[in-house]
Design an enzyme around this catalytic site. Structure first.
Site, PDB file in Angstrom:
ATOM      1  N   ASP A  11      34.435  46.273  28.577  1.00  0.00           N
ATOM      2  CA  ASP A  11      33.180  46.511  29.274  1.00  0.00           C
ATOM      3  C   ASP A  11      32.128  46.709  28.193  1.00  0.00           C
ATOM      4  O   ASP A  11      32.272  47.583  27.339  1.00  0.00           O
ATOM      5  CB  ASP A  11      33.273  47.771  30.147  1.00  0.00           C
ATOM      6  CG  ASP A  11      34.126  47.535  31.391  1.00  0.00           C
ATOM      7  OD1 ASP A  11      34.578  46.387  31.589  1.00  0.00           O
ATOM      8  OD2 ASP A  11      34.345  48.489  32.156  1.00  0.00           O
ATOM      9  N   ASP A 130      35.769  43.582  43.568  1.00  0.00           N
ATOM     10  CA  ASP A 130      36.134  45.001  43.471  1.00  0.00           C
ATOM     11  C   ASP A 130      36.497  45.490  44.871  1.00  0.00           C
ATOM     12  O   ASP A 130      35.685  45.389  45.785  1.00  0.00           O
ATOM     13  CB  ASP A 130      34.950  45.824  42.936  1.00  0.00           C
ATOM     14  CG  ASP A 130      34.553  45.404  41.526  1.00  0.00           C
ATOM     15  OD1 ASP A 130      35.416  44.873  40.796  1.00  0.00           O
ATOM     16  OD2 ASP A 130      33.381  45.598  41.160  1.00  0.00           O
TER      17      ASP A 130
END
Lengths: 250, 211
Positions: A11, A130
């Protein structure tokens, strides 16, 4: 035989690697180019960058990171985060990404998936999803880094993404993300049987067995962050465990 | 000096150039037919569809240049779609003619046999004696991403007739297909992407530049 893939995921925020737990509590975890190169040398099969930089001005740092990374690592590079148009995708591919992952923007504008697939080929179009489990045992899609429920059923969305030309599904369980309690095997197993494209399991790996279990339910690749960034295990150990369980790996 | 053919389909041109630079090769990128005809060594990369690639190649006038350079024994390496268009015919989109250098068709993996298409990821390449695999272990894996391929044993006889010294490597993904071709002289082709195949891929490219 085709190998199952191990994909370290970084990330990236304003050019630095970060990793949170349950999508919050962000900690600094290093330089993305250095880390990507280290994983490359250790035998990663692919690298994934998810750009979580909030402002679009600060995105320049991301392109620079991709360009520098693509000159140093010679395995596929997937980049996602903030991709809302074909132009955004084109910019990432030009910087050196091999695949582009779309998430929230594809929910708002599903045609984006087919536009990317038609412009650059399905193999470039990764749809990142997600999900969180509902009390009734179904799964719901969340957006905005997990902050916003969409009311969309995850299974329906996976099917739709495939129909629109997705080449791969990156399936993140938000319930498990950063918890080290194992991948959500239920949804991963459903997804792997649902569509004839690869499924990348993400969110929750806490042990070698968790990774082996995900491959046993039929996923094609496992995405890993904390386990590797905090050196709880190594790519070599993961691959040894895969071999011991007769899972094809390189 | 390696000439990397740019036929304006974007694709993996930059990845190929990055990997060639990493192994210290001198490269020039070109879409100029005369330059390509006179090139010393050629790499012909490609992603995208067979049909679109052929259209671009023809519109840039590269089809004749490529055929001429191969005929005059220029060392030539086609990668992915850059391999596929060397065959007679492709079935991606509408059926379209290729450069017709290697006998055979480029067909889609059979959906009834292959659970997931494209064939995407790392796989092994079985064969022997191609100089590009010098000092590379037969256990090495290479990175593939493709939905179409030259299937084995289709046309093997015709390939052997046209190229008696040829050498074919194959890979299994539910079906067996040609993953590497060497005509026994100057023409090489890989269905996989050496530029994305880690250190083994770099070694293969190094073997090509050292030919």
């Amino acid at each position: 035989m085709l190998c199952k893939r191990i994909i370290p995921c970084l990330d990236v925020d304003k050019g630095r690697v970060v990793k949170g737990t349950n999508f919050v509590d962000i900690k600094d975890a290093g330089d993305p180019i250095e880390l990507a190169h280290k994983y490359y040398q250790e035998g990663a099969d692919e690298i994934c960058f998810l750009d979580i930089t909030a402002s679009s001005e600060a995105r320049k740092a991301t392109y620079e990171v991709i360009e520098a990374t693509a000159k140093k690592i010679f395995i596929p590079l997937t980049v996602g985060g903030g991709v809302s148009s074909v132009d955004d995708a084109a910019r990432l591919l030009q910087a050196g990404a091999d695949k582009v992952a779309v998430n929230s923007s594809a929910i708002k504008n599903p045609d984006l998936i087919s536009q990317i697939a038609n412009s650059f080929g399905s193999q470039c179009a990764v749809v990142a999803i997600d999900v969180k489990k509902n009390p009734d045992n179904s799964w719901q899609v969340y957006v905005k880094g997990g902050r916003e429920a969409t009311g969309i059923d995850a299974i329906e969305w996976i099917k739709r993404a495939y129909d629109l030309g997705a080449g791969e599904i990156l399936l993140t369980s938000m319930d498990r993300d950063g918890t080290k309690t194992g991948y959500d095997l239920e949804i991963n197993s459903l997804a792997a049987k649902l569509v004839p494209i690869p499924i990348i399991a993400s969110g929750g790996a806490g042990s070698l067995q968790d990774i082996v279990d995900a491959f046993k339910v039929g996923v094609d690749a496992a995405l890993l962050a904390s386990l590797l960034h905090y050196q709880i295990t190594s790519i070599k150990e993961i691959k040894d465990a895969m071999r011991a369980n007769l899972i094809e790996t390189r | 000096m390696i000439t990397v053919i740019d036929y304006k389909t974007g694709g993996n041109l930059f990845s190929v150039c990055n990997s060639l630079e990493a192994i210290g090769a001198d490269i020039v990128i070109s879409s100029n037919p005369e330059q390509i005809e006179q090139a010393e060594k050629i790499i012909f990369p490609g992603v995208g569809s067979f049909e679109k690639a052929m259209q671009e190649i023809k519109s840039l006038g590269l089809d004749h240049a490529i055929k001429k350079s191969i005929a005059r024994k220029t060392k030539f390496l086609g990668i992915c779609v850059g391999m596929q268009v060397l065959f007679e015919c492709g079935h991606e989109g509408t059926i379209s003619k290729g450069l017709e250098i290697i006998p055979g068709q480029i067909e889609k993996f059979d959906e009834k046999i292959c659970p997931k298409i494209p064939h995407m990821g790392w796989n092994t390449v079985k064969g022997n004696a191609s100089p590009l695999f010098k000092d590379i272990s037969p256990e090495e894996h290479f990175y593939f991403v493709h939905s179409f391929a030259a299937k084995v044993p289709n046309e093997l006889e015709n390939i052997n007739k046209k190229f008696p010294k040829s050498n074919i490597y194959s890979t299994e993904y539910f079906e067996k297909f040609i993953s590497h071709f060497w005509d026994g002289e100057n023409l090489f082709a890989c269905q996989f992407h050496p530029e994305k195949s880690g250190e083994a891929g770099l070694k293969l490219l190094k073997n090509f530049i050292n030919l």
